[in-house]
Design a protein around this motif. Sequence first.
Motif, mmCIF file in Angstrom:
data_model
loop_
_atom_site.group_PDB
_atom_site.id
_atom_site.type_symbol
_atom_site.label_atom_id
_atom_site.label_comp_id
_atom_site.label_asym_id
_atom_site.label_seq_id
_atom_site.Cartn_x
_atom_site.Cartn_y
_atom_site.Cartn_z
ATOM 1 N N GLY A 333 49.195 50.284 59.568
ATOM 2 C CA GLY A 333 48.755 50.895 58.317
ATOM 3 C C GLY A 333 47.441 51.632 58.464
ATOM 4 N N GLY A 334 47.162 52.543 57.532
ATOM 5 C CA GLY A 334 45.916 53.302 57.534
ATOM 6 C C GLY A 334 44.845 52.629 56.713
ATOM 7 N N GLY A 335 43.595 52.984 56.974
ATOM 8 C CA GLY A 335 42.469 52.388 56.256
ATOM 9 C C GLY A 335 42.430 52.788 54.796
ATOM 10 N N GLN A 336 41.841 51.904 53.984
ATOM 11 C CA GLN A 336 41.717 52.180 52.555
ATOM 12 C C GLN A 336 40.516 51.437 51.967
ATOM 13 O OE1 GLN A 336 45.142 50.673 50.372
ATOM 14 N NE2 GLN A 336 45.298 48.862 51.646
ATOM 15 N N ASP A 337 40.089 51.883 50.804
ATOM 16 C CA ASP A 337 38.982 51.247 50.080
ATOM 17 C C ASP A 337 39.576 50.351 48.996
ATOM 18 O OD1 ASP A 337 36.684 51.835 47.595
ATOM 19 O OD2 ASP A 337 36.019 51.132 49.545
ATOM 20 N N ILE A 338 39.235 49.057 49.034
ATOM 21 C CA ILE A 338 39.802 48.084 48.109
ATOM 22 C C ILE A 338 38.692 47.499 47.242
ATOM 23 C CG2 ILE A 338 41.103 45.936 47.910
ATOM 24 C CD1 ILE A 338 42.190 46.501 50.733
ATOM 25 N N VAL A 339 38.805 47.668 45.942
ATOM 26 C CA VAL A 339 37.836 47.117 45.003
ATOM 27 C C VAL A 339 38.463 45.903 44.313
ATOM 28 C CG1 VAL A 339 36.370 47.564 43.005
ATOM 29 C CG2 VAL A 339 36.834 49.404 44.641
ATOM 30 N N VAL A 340 37.835 44.741 44.476
ATOM 31 C CA VAL A 340 38.354 43.517 43.871
ATOM 32 C C VAL A 340 37.566 43.207 42.598
ATOM 33 C CG1 VAL A 340 39.187 42.565 46.043
ATOM 34 C CG2 VAL A 340 36.855 42.102 45.334
ATOM 35 N N PRO A 341 38.150 42.466 41.663
ATOM 36 C CA PRO A 341 37.480 42.217 40.385
ATOM 37 C C PRO A 341 36.336 41.209 40.485
ATOM 38 C CG PRO A 341 39.595 41.080 40.456
ATOM 39 C CD PRO A 341 39.530 41.929 41.690
ATOM 40 N N HIS A 342 35.415 41.304 39.533
ATOM 41 C CA HIS A 342 34.341 40.330 39.379
ATOM 42 C C HIS A 342 34.361 39.804 37.953
ATOM 43 C CE1 HIS A 342 32.574 44.175 37.977
ATOM 44 N NE2 HIS A 342 31.932 43.404 37.096
ATOM 45 N N LYS A 343 33.589 38.787 37.678
ATOM 46 C CA LYS A 343 33.589 38.180 36.351
ATOM 47 C C LYS A 343 32.162 37.829 35.940
ATOM 48 C CE LYS A 343 35.765 34.391 33.746
ATOM 49 N NZ LYS A 343 36.664 33.191 33.850
ATOM 50 N N LEU A 344 31.813 38.138 34.697
ATOM 51 C CA LEU A 344 30.505 37.759 34.154
ATOM 52 C C LEU A 344 30.598 36.358 33.580
ATOM 53 C CD1 LEU A 344 29.419 41.022 32.258
ATOM 54 C CD2 LEU A 344 29.189 40.464 34.687
ATOM 55 N N ILE A 345 29.663 35.489 33.981
ATOM 56 C CA ILE A 345 29.691 34.107 33.486
ATOM 57 C C ILE A 345 28.275 33.625 33.182
ATOM 58 C CG2 ILE A 345 31.773 33.527 34.811
ATOM 59 C CD1 ILE A 345 29.901 32.021 36.761
ATOM 60 N N ARG A 346 28.207 32.488 32.493
ATOM 61 C CA ARG A 346 26.964 31.724 32.386
ATOM 62 C C ARG A 346 27.256 30.377 33.027
ATOM 63 N NH1 ARG A 346 23.542 31.683 26.963
ATOM 64 N NH2 ARG A 346 22.040 30.998 28.530
ATOM 65 N N ILE A 347 26.653 30.139 34.162
ATOM 66 C CA ILE A 347 26.972 28.938 34.926
ATOM 67 C C ILE A 347 26.026 27.807 34.561
ATOM 68 C CG2 ILE A 347 25.506 29.436 36.941
ATOM 69 C CD1 ILE A 347 27.878 28.472 38.676
ATOM 70 N N LYS A 348 26.558 26.603 34.440
ATOM 71 C CA LYS A 348 25.762 25.423 34.103
ATOM 72 C C LYS A 348 26.240 24.237 34.912
ATOM 73 C CE LYS A 348 28.581 24.502 29.942
ATOM 74 N NZ LYS A 348 29.485 25.669 30.108
ATOM 75 N N TYR A 349 25.511 23.129 34.839
ATOM 76 C CA TYR A 349 25.772 21.952 35.652
ATOM 77 C C TYR A 349 27.192 21.445 35.514
ATOM 78 C CZ TYR A 349 25.239 17.215 37.513
ATOM 79 O OH TYR A 349 25.396 16.054 38.218
ATOM 80 N N LEU A 350 27.700 21.406 34.297
ATOM 81 C CA LEU A 350 29.057 20.868 34.080
ATOM 82 C C LEU A 350 30.113 21.737 34.756
ATOM 83 C CD1 LEU A 350 28.946 19.695 30.340
ATOM 84 C CD2 LEU A 350 28.911 18.278 32.406
ATOM 85 N N ASP A 351 29.804 23.015 34.986
ATOM 86 C CA ASP A 351 30.765 23.900 35.641
ATOM 87 C C ASP A 351 31.019 23.490 37.100
ATOM 88 O OD1 ASP A 351 31.046 25.494 33.398
ATOM 89 O OD2 ASP A 351 29.383 26.803 33.947
ATOM 90 N N VAL A 352 30.009 22.907 37.749
ATOM 91 C CA VAL A 352 30.118 22.619 39.180
ATOM 92 C C VAL A 352 30.540 21.175 39.471
ATOM 93 C CG1 VAL A 352 28.473 24.394 39.797
ATOM 94 C CG2 VAL A 352 27.667 22.082 39.397
ATOM 95 N N ILE A 353 30.554 20.300 38.437
ATOM 96 C CA ILE A 353 30.978 18.926 38.678
ATOM 97 C C ILE A 353 32.332 18.621 38.072
ATOM 98 C CG2 ILE A 353 28.607 18.095 38.823
ATOM 99 C CD1 ILE A 353 28.956 16.901 36.017
ATOM 100 N N SER A 354 32.857 19.550 37.266
ATOM 101 C CA SER A 354 34.144 19.324 36.618
ATOM 102 C C SER A 354 35.292 19.699 37.544
ATOM 103 C CB SER A 354 34.246 20.134 35.345
ATOM 104 O OG SER A 354 34.076 21.504 35.606
#
Length: 354
Positions: A333-354
């Motif tokens: 295959g030939g080369g190409q430019d691939i843009v993947v999605p991102h997401k805006l969040i507000r991260i907090k302690y409960l997000d990383v232990i759940s």
Amino acid sequence: MIKKTFSGKRFPDKEISVQKKVMYELVSIRDVAKEAGVAISTVSKVLNHYPNVSEETKEKVNAAIAKLGFVPNTIASALSSKKTGRAALVLDANRHAQTVDEIPMQYMIGAINKAKEKGMDIITVFFTMIAEMNLEEMTRYFQSQGIEGLVICDLSKEDITLRQLVESGKFKSVLIDAPGVGENTSSIHIDNTRAQYEVAKKFLEGKAYKKILYLSGKKNGYVSEERLNGMNRLAGELGLEVLVRTGNFSELEARKLTMQYAGSKEAIICASDLMAIGAMKALIDMDIYRPVCGFDGVSLMGYAGKQMHTVRQDFQKIASSAVEELSRLMEGGGGQDIVVPHKLIRIKYLDVIS
């Protein structure tokens, strides 16, 4: 060693000249050592770029390799068994911070899992292992490992030799968070300019903050420039007074810059979460309040003690997609430019232990 026959007869070693030997056999490391007049262990050291080998010895060994057409065992095995698909994940574990950073680990997990799924063999190579090599040495290093394709994370403008290697076309390459699309090269990334613009705008929404301290990443980093462009775009639209300082994706450097400049600013926007954590901890020590915004969405952000706006990237998925793309390139295959999605969040302690 593989022997070939001609007219049904086998050619014994003593009857074959150097030129015929190259034609009828896969040359061994022993042959190279004999031609160069050195020990087998010395040839091995040259192939693996040991630092304690003289330039004179390197020249003799490399001349013997070129004369005999030596192919290292890893490649010889692949040629004889018709196996293909060996790749290298090239990354810098120290690029984002001098302390703990989960991003390289996420890249490795995503790349290894996808490689396993695709039936590919993949190794990890750190920038520090190849940083002092010239183009020829770097090329030979990857070839000696039987590498056909490269997934390179966070290539910067300072990585000149690695960029030359990509542009040489000797390897199929996928660049994560760096530009460069060609016949043999693809690029995969989020839209960093848009993401920085969006998260900063969300962070400042409904507030009257005008004096902003912006902690950028690396001076010669592609990602850093793109994120700074996003910040400058927002500053122009909102009439912000932005002081830009380079934090080098370092928690410690961000702490120092915050201690120096935050007193005269109303908010701090950082081009990485680790810098945001450094800024937040400095503000606590200074006993002043300034809102802080980050970028990347690393889980460590949840332990900073405050909720923070940030951009979440799925680093495992990005690396997985990069290996998938590399597989496509290796299949023609030939080369190409691939843009993947991102997401805006507000991260907090409960997000990383759940």
